[in-house]
Design an enzyme around this catalytic site. Structure first.
Site, PDB file in Angstrom:
ATOM      1  N   GLU A  89       0.867  -1.175   0.000  1.00 41.87           N
ATOM      2  CA  GLU A  89       0.000   0.000   0.000  1.00 41.87           C
ATOM      3  C   GLU A  89       0.890   1.207   0.000  1.00 41.87           C
ATOM      4  OE1 GLU A  89      -3.035   1.664   2.366  1.00 41.87           O
ATOM      5  OE2 GLU A  89      -3.241  -0.395   3.103  1.00 41.87           O
TER       6      GLU A  89
ATOM      7  N   CYS B  39      -3.116   8.027   4.289  1.00 38.22           N
ATOM      8  CA  CYS B  39      -2.875   7.427   2.977  1.00 38.22           C
ATOM      9  C   CYS B  39      -4.050   7.705   2.049  1.00 38.22           C
ATOM     10  CB  CYS B  39      -2.637   5.933   3.122  1.00 38.22           C
ATOM     11  SG  CYS B  39      -3.896   5.093   4.086  1.00 38.22           S
TER      12      CYS B  39
HETATM   13  P1  NDP Z   1       8.764   4.716   4.211  1.00 34.22           P
HETATM   14  O1  NDP Z   1       8.563   4.027   2.937  1.00 34.22           O
HETATM   15  O2  NDP Z   1      10.025   5.458   4.411  1.00 34.22           O
HETATM   16  O3  NDP Z   1       8.636   3.713   5.427  1.00 34.22           O
HETATM   17  C1  NDP Z   1       7.560   2.801   5.542  1.00 34.22           C
HETATM   18  C2  NDP Z   1       8.003   1.637   6.398  1.00 34.22           C
HETATM   19  O4  NDP Z   1       9.040   0.930   5.730  1.00 34.22           O
HETATM   20  C3  NDP Z   1       8.575   2.055   7.732  1.00 34.22           C
HETATM   21  O5  NDP Z   1       8.203   1.102   8.712  1.00 34.22           O
HETATM   22  C4  NDP Z   1      10.072   2.001   7.478  1.00 34.22           C
HETATM   23  O6  NDP Z   1      10.823   1.814   8.648  1.00 34.22           O
HETATM   24  C5  NDP Z   1      10.139   0.787   6.604  1.00 34.22           C
HETATM   25  N1  NDP Z   1      11.363   0.714   5.842  1.00 34.22           N
HETATM   26  C6  NDP Z   1      12.027   1.688   5.222  1.00 34.22           C
HETATM   27  N2  NDP Z   1      13.109   1.195   4.606  1.00 34.22           N
HETATM   28  C7  NDP Z   1      13.144  -0.123   4.850  1.00 34.22           C
HETATM   29  C8  NDP Z   1      14.008  -1.194   4.502  1.00 34.22           C
HETATM   30  N3  NDP Z   1      15.077  -0.982   3.751  1.00 34.22           N
HETATM   31  N4  NDP Z   1      13.740  -2.437   4.949  1.00 34.22           N
HETATM   32  C9  NDP Z   1      12.643  -2.668   5.692  1.00 34.22           C
HETATM   33  N5  NDP Z   1      11.785  -1.695   6.054  1.00 34.22           N
HETATM   34  C10 NDP Z   1      12.021  -0.444   5.646  1.00 34.22           C
HETATM   35  O7  NDP Z   1       7.536   5.618   4.379  1.00 34.22           O
HETATM   36  P2  NDP Z   1       7.209   6.655   5.558  1.00 34.22           P
HETATM   37  O8  NDP Z   1       6.708   5.959   6.744  1.00 34.22           O
HETATM   38  O9  NDP Z   1       8.315   7.621   5.763  1.00 34.22           O
HETATM   39  O10 NDP Z   1       6.070   7.397   4.852  1.00 34.22           O
HETATM   40  C11 NDP Z   1       6.407   8.156   3.751  1.00 34.22           C
HETATM   41  C12 NDP Z   1       5.424   7.993   2.660  1.00 34.22           C
HETATM   42  O11 NDP Z   1       4.686   6.793   2.731  1.00 34.22           O
HETATM   43  C13 NDP Z   1       4.388   9.052   2.665  1.00 34.22           C
HETATM   44  O12 NDP Z   1       4.886  10.218   2.099  1.00 34.22           O
HETATM   45  C14 NDP Z   1       3.278   8.421   1.891  1.00 34.22           C
HETATM   46  O13 NDP Z   1       3.508   8.658   0.545  1.00 34.22           O
HETATM   47  C15 NDP Z   1       3.422   6.974   2.136  1.00 34.22           C
HETATM   48  N6  NDP Z   1       2.404   6.482   3.027  1.00 34.22           N
HETATM   49  C16 NDP Z   1       1.447   5.716   2.482  1.00 34.22           C
HETATM   50  C17 NDP Z   1       0.483   5.200   3.263  1.00 34.22           C
HETATM   51  C18 NDP Z   1      -0.542   4.291   2.700  1.00 34.22           C
HETATM   52  O14 NDP Z   1      -1.300   3.696   3.465  1.00 34.22           O
HETATM   53  N7  NDP Z   1      -0.633   4.117   1.422  1.00 34.22           N
HETATM   54  C19 NDP Z   1       0.400   5.483   4.694  1.00 34.22           C
HETATM   55  C20 NDP Z   1       1.493   6.287   5.160  1.00 34.22           C
HETATM   56  C21 NDP Z   1       2.455   6.726   4.354  1.00 34.22           C
HETATM   57  P3  NDP Z   1      11.590   3.034   9.343  1.00 34.22           P
HETATM   58  O15 NDP Z   1      10.567   3.923   9.890  1.00 34.22           O
HETATM   59  O16 NDP Z   1      12.384   2.355  10.375  1.00 34.22           O
HETATM   60  O17 NDP Z   1      12.402   3.675   8.262  1.00 34.22           O
END
Ligand code: NDP
Length: 708
Positions: free
Chosen positions: A271, A310
């Site tokens: 998502e 989201c």
């Molecule tokens: P990220 O993609 O940076 O992070 C999402 C999750 O992935 C976090 O738990 C993060 O952990 C984890 N993650 C990041 N890198 C890795 C990796 N290499 N291996 C495993 N896990 C990883 O998104 P954000 O949370 O910063 O949100 C940013 C964007 O996400 C928003 O701008 C929006 O576009 C989107 N978003 C979409 C949603 C939806 O439901 N569609 C909901 C919320 C956000 P960690 O925090 O430790 O980096």
């Protein structure tokens, strides 16, 4: 070395820094090293540290598979569902504690309610779904099919829990709901999970998991928590695991293309960013209730959770002749929003989750400004109450305008994950549909219109590109759950850019964690395996009328063949008079030329009533408490006067029925104190050539022998 915390301790999160704990392999552990500092989004103070350095990620997945999975697999859907319900009731006792912590994410009370109580509500909904499953560790999926002339070979599908672990990598915006909506589903399915919340708000998830673990409601190994980096977790997945991801498209793509995930064919539910939109119907004019509904919905979506949803509305499409009036209306409405410290009761919009998030949103807005202009709000300043606008991650809501949405495409490509939305004009409904699709796939879209034809045009035209569509008007606005709220019983997810995933959706969601296997064999064999009677399977002699048996005594396949009864023309006439159903086919004087029938035909409902007269064990009180309906009823062959009818009546399926908890004596209804179960019966209505004229599955409640 990793520290083992032997006793449960409660963090205050107020004045001092705490290293968050990971719940791993049955222990609360802190990771090594200095870790990542986590901040109070409102004050900017450091409140906790997250680190997973030194954790054995291979061991974590192994523990889930070897300890959590077998424990969950061996209990039934009903037992799992009841645990979810118990958990929901348990977590409700800690609301104050969770709300207090949640304020530090920048969330107002209303924002936190969506996250915390929304998450708990999701547990309740999933707990109730147990009733749609048998009291077994597995279930049948869909219809059965007969593949043979002599009725000895058939096929169906069964669903069994996968033998791995569900790994949930979640976004920062819903630290509670994001976890609960996902774990509810895998736990109901019988799979354990590892939750990895986004680090920045993981202190709230940690607090909730502490209460879940302390409650001991779920078996050990059912839930593990990682606060901080996921390390090499995904390098240890196997083909029996499931990974879900919520976050940015960039991270999603990176994780989805992990060679191990590809090699092991691990289901990956994603998502990601989504450029959701709202459309104002051409029928809506100032003064109509839908005009205000439209403005209110936009304001709500831009300010709730400071736009960090989201499903947030990023694109607003308005008929070109109404642009000015509408944007002025939205701007006036946004200006009423008090921004600041969420602890202040007047505040309607808190802060973003942190400075990093605010910086990212501002960078994205800069990209949008290549083809848009700000028509409300400021990128550089914001007025706040009870807070420091610089130290806290505050931001003004920003309404942007793009006047050429078919030419300047930034608004359809750039997501600013905050209180930011772009308004754009359209000429015709075809244009609105086409513009909505330029987002290349979204989680949800709303059309505000009172014109059913326009609504239909938009829904059918645009649905291929949106996971959910809300049609909002004065008929439903008051009770509508709104554009932004995914519902546990409806699918959440969207095509294309939104990640191409699907979660929740009632039973559909649970099935993501179950392996579907086609099962072929003889009807009697499949009945024995599935514990659901299959048509054409051999029946069992029940020894006595099955209505004389208590719930515990009844066996699947218990079968009786009833006596025969002749259907007469006089009885058909009487049934027509009694029911008032004088459809021409049931009247003997009808000229039947050109109809489907040769002569007067019995009402299907009359045959069903005759069936009840034949299979019911009359007069004596017996363990069957009541008949509460029919699941399916088909009339397959006309029954003419003179036909002899008899019934093959078989115990098809048994389901538990929980005793209703009556807290207030005034709510007590007769029967609440009886321990009982649900029994489904397969009713075959046969004629004197032994052909089936109709079938039905009837539902009864049957008392248990052992009353508690
Ligand atoms: P990220 O993609 O940076 O992070 C999402 C999750 O992935 C976090 O738990 C993060 O952990 C984890 N993650 C990041 N890198 C890795 C990796 N290499 N291996 C495993 N896990 C990883 O998104 P954000 O949370 O910063 O949100 C940013 C964007 O996400 C928003 O701008 C929006 O576009 C989107 N978003 C979409 C949603 C939806 O439901 N569609 C909901 C919320 C956000 P960690 O925090 O430790 O980096």
């Amino acid at each position: 070395m990793i520290g083992v915390i032997s006793s449960f301790h409660q963090n205050s999160y107020c004045s001092h820094m705490t290293k968050l704990e990971n719940y791993i392999s049955g222990n609360w552990l802190t990771g090594d090293g200095e870790g990542q500092q986590l901040y109070n989004a409102v004050t900017g103070d450091v409140i906790a540290i997250a680190t997973t350095k030194g954790l054995d990620f291979a061991g974590i997945t192994d523990y889930a598979r070897k300890v959590g999975n077998p424990a969950l697999r061996k209990i039934t859907f009903h037992q799992r569902g009841n645990m979810l319900k118990e958990l929901a009731l348990h977590l409700r006792k800690y609301l104050d504690k969770f709300y207090k912590i949640s304020y530090q994410t920048g969330a107002t009370r209303a924002d936190s309610r969506v996250d915390i109580e929304g998450g708990i509500g999701n547990l309740f909904t999933n707990a109730s779904l147990r009733r749609k499953f048998p009291d077994e560790t597995f279930c049948i999926d869909g219809e059965s099919h007969n593949f043979s002339e002599n009725n000895t070979f058939m096929g169906t599908h069964i669903l069994v829990p996968k033998e791995g672990v569900a790994i949930h990598i979640n976004a920062f915006n819903f630290p509670v709901w994001g976890m609960l909506e996902k774990i509810a589903v895998n736990l109901l399915a019988g799979m354990p999970c590892i939750v990895k919340p986004a680090t920045v708000t993981s202190y709230l998830t940690e607090a909730v998991v502490k209460e879940i673990i302390a409650s001991k409601i779920f078996p050990e190994g059912a839930l593990q928590l990682i606060c901080g980096s996921a390390g090499d977790l995904l390098d240890h997945v196997t083909s029996q695991d499931v990974v879900t991801f919520t976050g940015s498209a960039t991270t999603g793509l990176l994780l989805k293309s992990n060679p191990r995930i590809l090699r092991e064919s691990v289901p990956f539910n994603m998502e990601a960013d989504s450029l959701n939109c709202i459309v104002l119907g051409e029928d809506v004019t100032p003064g109509k209730p839908e005009w205000d509904i439209f403005i209110k919905e936009i304001r709500k979506e831009m300010t709730l959770k400071a736009g960090q949803r989201c499903t947030g509305i990023r694109r607003i499409f308005v008929p070109e002749n109404k642009m000015e009036d509408i944007w002025k209306g939205i701007a006036a409405s946004l200006s009423q929003t008090t921004i600041g410290n969420p602890l202040n009761e007047k505040v309607r919009m808190g802060s973003l989750a942190g400075q990093t998030q605010r910086n990212e949103v501002k960078e994205q807005v800069q990209k949008l400004l290549a083809s848009s202009q700000i028509i409300y709000g400021s990128l550089d300043s914001v007025e706040v109450v009870d807070a420091d606008a610089k130290k806290g991650a505050f931001m003004s809501p920003l309404l942007l305008m793009n006047e050429n949405p078919f030419i300047a495409k930034e608004a359809h490509e750039v997501e600013a994950f905050g209180p930011v939305s772009t308004i754009m004009p359209y000429k015709t409904m075809e244009d609105a549909v086409a513009l909505s699709k330029l987002g290349k796939g979204s989680l949800c879209s709303t059309i505000v219109t009172a014109d059913y034809k326009l609504a239909g045009q938009y829904v059918i035209g645009a649905a291929s590109h949106h996971g959910r569509i809300l049609v909002l008007n004065n008929e439903c606005a008051k009770e509508s759950t709104g554009h932004g709220s995914p519902l546990a019983l409806l699918v959440h997810g969207g095509p294309g850019r939104a990640g191409g995933g699907e979660e929740m959706g009632g039973l559909r969601g649970v099935k993501h964690y179950l392996q579907r296997t086609a099962l072929q064999g003889s009807p009697t064999t499949i009945t024995a395996i599935t514990n659901v009677y299959q048509p054409n399977a051999k029946g069992k002699d029940p020894g006595k009328h099955p209505f004389k048996k208590y719930f515990e005594e009844l066996q699947i396949g218990d079968q009786i063949i009833t006596e025969k009864r002749v259907i007469t023309s006089e009885d058909i006439d009487k049934f027509a008079d009694l029911s008032g159903d004088h459809f021409y086919a049931h009247i003997k004087t009808t000229d039947f030329t050109g109809t489907m029938f040769e002569q007067q035909v019995a009402h299907g409902y009359y045959i069903m009533s005759v069936a009840a007269g034949l299979f019911v064990d009359s007069y004596q009180k017996n363990p069957v408490l009541l008949n509460y309906g029919i699941d399916e009823l088909r009339f397959t062959k006309p029954v003419y006067p003179g036909t002899e009818i008899y019934i093959r009546f078989t115990c098809k399926e048994k389901l538990p029925n929980d005793k209703r908890i009556v807290e207030n004596p005034e709510d007590f209804k007769r029967g609440d104190d009886i321990d009982k179960g649900i029994v489904k019966w397969y009713v075959e209505m046969l004629d004197d050539t032994d052909e089936i004229t109709g079938i039905a599955t009837i539902l009864t409640m049957v008392a248990k022998q052992n009353q508690s």
